[in-house]
Design an enzyme around this catalytic site. Sequence first.
Site, PDB file in Angstrom:
ATOM      1  N   ARG A   1       0.854  -1.180   0.000  1.00 20.98           N
ATOM      2  CA  ARG A   1       0.000   0.000   0.000  1.00 20.98           C
ATOM      3  C   ARG A   1       0.889   1.229   0.000  1.00 20.98           C
ATOM      4  O   ARG A   1       1.508   1.538   1.013  1.00 20.98           O
ATOM      5  CB  ARG A   1      -0.882  -0.034   1.260  1.00 20.98           C
ATOM      6  CG  ARG A   1      -2.039   0.946   1.256  1.00 20.98           C
ATOM      7  CD  ARG A   1      -2.626   1.078   2.655  1.00 20.98           C
ATOM      8  NE  ARG A   1      -1.776   1.906   3.486  1.00 20.98           N
ATOM      9  CZ  ARG A   1      -1.594   1.744   4.799  1.00 20.98           C
ATOM     10  NH1 ARG A   1      -2.198   0.779   5.456  1.00 20.98           N
ATOM     11  NH2 ARG A   1      -0.801   2.556   5.465  1.00 20.98           N
TER      12      ARG A   1
ATOM     13  N   TYR B   1       4.370   4.711  11.287  1.00 18.35           N
ATOM     14  CA  TYR B   1       4.666   3.291  11.474  1.00 18.35           C
ATOM     15  C   TYR B   1       5.522   2.655  10.375  1.00 18.35           C
ATOM     16  O   TYR B   1       5.694   1.451  10.332  1.00 18.35           O
ATOM     17  CB  TYR B   1       3.369   2.501  11.676  1.00 18.35           C
ATOM     18  CG  TYR B   1       2.305   2.778  10.624  1.00 18.35           C
ATOM     19  CD1 TYR B   1       2.346   2.157   9.392  1.00 18.35           C
ATOM     20  CD2 TYR B   1       1.262   3.673  10.887  1.00 18.35           C
ATOM     21  CE1 TYR B   1       1.388   2.408   8.437  1.00 18.35           C
ATOM     22  CE2 TYR B   1       0.288   3.939   9.922  1.00 18.35           C
ATOM     23  CZ  TYR B   1       0.361   3.303   8.702  1.00 18.35           C
ATOM     24  OH  TYR B   1      -0.589   3.557   7.755  1.00 18.35           O
TER      25      TYR B   1
ATOM     26  N   HIS C   1      -3.381   4.579   4.924  1.00 17.67           N
ATOM     27  CA  HIS C   1      -4.516   3.651   5.034  1.00 17.67           C
ATOM     28  C   HIS C   1      -5.782   4.328   4.500  1.00 17.67           C
ATOM     29  O   HIS C   1      -6.459   3.818   3.629  1.00 17.67           O
ATOM     30  CB  HIS C   1      -4.725   3.224   6.485  1.00 17.67           C
ATOM     31  CG  HIS C   1      -6.034   2.533   6.701  1.00 17.67           C
ATOM     32  ND1 HIS C   1      -6.316   1.316   6.139  1.00 17.67           N
ATOM     33  CD2 HIS C   1      -7.146   2.909   7.368  1.00 17.67           C
ATOM     34  CE1 HIS C   1      -7.558   0.958   6.467  1.00 17.67           C
ATOM     35  NE2 HIS C   1      -8.080   1.916   7.198  1.00 17.67           N
TER      36      HIS C   1
HETATM   37  C1  LIG Z   1     -14.460  -5.679  11.592  1.00 20.08           C
HETATM   38  C2  LIG Z   1     -13.678  -4.422  11.423  1.00 20.08           C
HETATM   39  N1  LIG Z   1     -12.779  -4.064  12.365  1.00 20.08           N
HETATM   40  C3  LIG Z   1     -12.080  -2.931  12.247  1.00 20.08           C
HETATM   41  C4  LIG Z   1     -12.257  -2.117  11.174  1.00 20.08           C
HETATM   42  C5  LIG Z   1     -11.449  -0.839  11.029  1.00 20.08           C
HETATM   43  N2  LIG Z   1     -10.555  -1.008   9.884  1.00 20.08           N
HETATM   44  C6  LIG Z   1     -10.860  -0.510   8.682  1.00 20.08           C
HETATM   45  S1  LIG Z   1      -9.793  -0.995   7.520  1.00 20.08           S
HETATM   46  C7  LIG Z   1      -8.844  -1.813   8.621  1.00 20.08           C
HETATM   47  C8  LIG Z   1      -7.628  -2.536   8.156  1.00 20.08           C
HETATM   48  C9  LIG Z   1      -7.930  -3.496   7.070  1.00 20.08           C
HETATM   49  O1  LIG Z   1      -6.779  -4.143   6.681  1.00 20.08           O
HETATM   50  P1  LIG Z   1      -6.750  -5.132   5.468  1.00 20.08           P
HETATM   51  O2  LIG Z   1      -7.836  -6.149   5.600  1.00 20.08           O
HETATM   52  O3  LIG Z   1      -5.389  -5.638   5.354  1.00 20.08           O
HETATM   53  O4  LIG Z   1      -7.137  -4.221   4.209  1.00 20.08           O
HETATM   54  P2  LIG Z   1      -6.412  -2.887   3.710  1.00 20.08           P
HETATM   55  O5  LIG Z   1      -6.972  -1.764   4.508  1.00 20.08           O
HETATM   56  O6  LIG Z   1      -4.964  -3.048   3.897  1.00 20.08           O
HETATM   57  O7  LIG Z   1      -6.810  -2.759   2.288  1.00 20.08           O
HETATM   58  C10 LIG Z   1      -9.394  -1.731   9.898  1.00 20.08           C
HETATM   59  C11 LIG Z   1      -8.809  -2.325  11.097  1.00 20.08           C
HETATM   60  C12 LIG Z   1     -13.214  -2.508  10.224  1.00 20.08           C
HETATM   61  N3  LIG Z   1     -13.476  -1.772   9.144  1.00 20.08           N
HETATM   62  N4  LIG Z   1     -13.897  -3.661  10.366  1.00 20.08           N
END
Ligand SMILES: Cc1ncc(C[n+]2csc(CCOP(=O)(O)OP(=O)(O)O)c2C)c(N)n1
Lengths: 353, 321
Positions: A257, A270, A261
Amino acid sequence: MLTDEFDPLKGEMLCVMDEEGIVDRSLMPKLSNEMLIKAYRTMVLTRLADDKAVKLQRQGKLGAYPPSRGQEASQIGPAMALKEGDWLLWAFREMGGLLWKGIPLSTLYLFWMGNELGSVYPEGSNVTPSVVPVASQIPHAVGIAYASKLRKEKIVTLAYFGDGATSEGEFHEGLNFAGVFKTPNVFVCQNNQFAISTRRERQSASPTLAQKAVSYGFPGILVDGNDIFAMFAAAKEAVDRARKGKGPTLIESYTYRMGDHTTSDDWRKYRTKEEVETWQRKDPLSRFAKYLKAEGVLSDEGEIEKEMSKVIEEAVAAAEAVPAPTRKDVFEHTYAEMPPYLKWQMGPGGERQ
Amino acid sequence: MMMNMVQAINAALRMEMERDPSVVILGEDVGVDGGVFRLTEGLLDRFGADRVIDTPLAEAGISGVAIGMAMNGLRPIAEMQFMGFSYLALNQMINHAARMRNRTRGRITIPLVLRMPYGAGIKALEHHSESTEALYAQIPGLKVVVPSTPLEAKGLLTASIRDPDPVVFLEPTRSYRMLKEEVPDGEYLLPLGKARVVQEGDDITVLGWGAMMPLIQKAVDKVKASVEVIDLRTLSPMDIETVLDSVKRTGRAVVVHEAPRTCGLGAEIAARIYEGAILNMEAPVERVTAPDITIPLPKGEDHYYINERMIIEGMERTMNF
Ligand SMILES: Cc1ncc(C[n+]2csc(CCOP(=O)(O)OP(=O)(O)O)c2C)c(N)n1
């Protein structure tokens, strides 16, 4: 079978094109020039539209936005393997796949502007709306595929999710169902190394995420996610397998990425600039452009960029022209039929209840 | 020191971790990142990775592991990144955290705090504006606490951490950085289960919690009536005595909450008022709540969110009944 040649348990990763755009002919999938140019144009559109979204957010025209910069090949490659009628499920960082599937950019902007109409896709597109609760779309993908299978349709369902998603129970439950029922699914885990600030290593002690497929009884493959050809080849094989009734596949796209975020985040907290720069060299777009130019398929990148910038300006204008939801808009889709008390709550007038 | 709610919560966490080595924090992005709202900033550096734990992305896991920690001598503070994602923890919270004391007749207890940002009014993405406090408040064995100011947050969180039972601590996102106030540097403890009379008055009682309090105050300042304002602070167990003492004098009550109307806590409060003070009431209990719809995305949020005018109208209806 690529899934036999590249064993995730041995840490093997499928890579077709190197950072200089040189391809391994023995692994190169068949793609027409027309398809190559369409892929390149979609990738440029995704890159520029994504940058534009970040800018619009900074101007207060868009809400929090999750950039997909760096993950374009990882998104578009698998979508290219789908046929019309196949299903695609996304989370929130998959603009490239959606654009390939024909979801209008203006609709996507409208969604990020905070209007429910941004989740209304063209009839028959077989793309589900954005899913924010991480991993919760995975069981849906299995259910959709199950329904296709039950009706004996030759339809494949592809779901994207992140590395973080593999830690949720719904990932396990969904993939387990898929294995048990041999549903026609392709699971694309975009391992972009982060879930917000949390590194991939903190999600799982498994050396690869692809190898998790082994425990569900179906193949998994680790793929260079910044290599559009590798992503396409792995997905094509998986889609074909699913269509033939041979069950699901898990693809781990190993990518990065490049941005924050979301626009509410600051990656400097980080990770180091050096780390980001290492990945800059693996940029999926410039790698693809190098190949296309060497092959003589692409001559004028600037022309395509100009064209896409215009598409983007039009999409922004179209999204901005959509009026904000009315009171009726936010009430009337609660149920098929509005209960009397809700009519009173909506107003104006009516008996208090 | 002058602090906003984020700083006050951070201060309470820090102080309790200094005081009691069994206190640990776990959750998504709570360590290196210091939390997505910076609530846990600096705690990893101070207390180390064994006590400030960045977890995998797994709410069922976080809550379940926290329960296990609590069963074995720790005092975990688990963070849900947003209330909308805490539903994945409901199985653990309802089926275990809430019941362990009763199940073992007091032998095993769960001194756990489940913290999370909650509430709308911030024009956020879907699932980031939830206000489903009634869902937690219905579960016997769980306490539900909502601070409304930085000072309140420090006192109530400190008490929640020291409480012997599981506490669901709901932090109004909208209030995180809304206001700064003087918060004592040292220990500051408020009792759980005790409402706060914010302002005394004779004509009407207006009650709420969390992010509704500043809105209520603005509305109250604009009406002529003598208004008693109550911040409920603990939604469960609810301090109904303070409410009844008040409405018995005023004979009129308005409950304000940003959760939808149906089965919102306004219904529970109205029922308790009728049970305890029906003969004192001059008007029906007025509920100023969100409508029974899904929280709209940002462009439509104003159709949903409580505003001053709605509170004033609610008060007027009650006064003119
Ligand atoms: C069940 C849940 N917990 C927490 C969040 C908050 N949150 C949004 S995106 C994210 C990280 C997601 O990581 P990943 O699955 O690796 O996808 P990326 O964002 O890297 O595309 C978090 C913790 C959420 N959306 N849903």
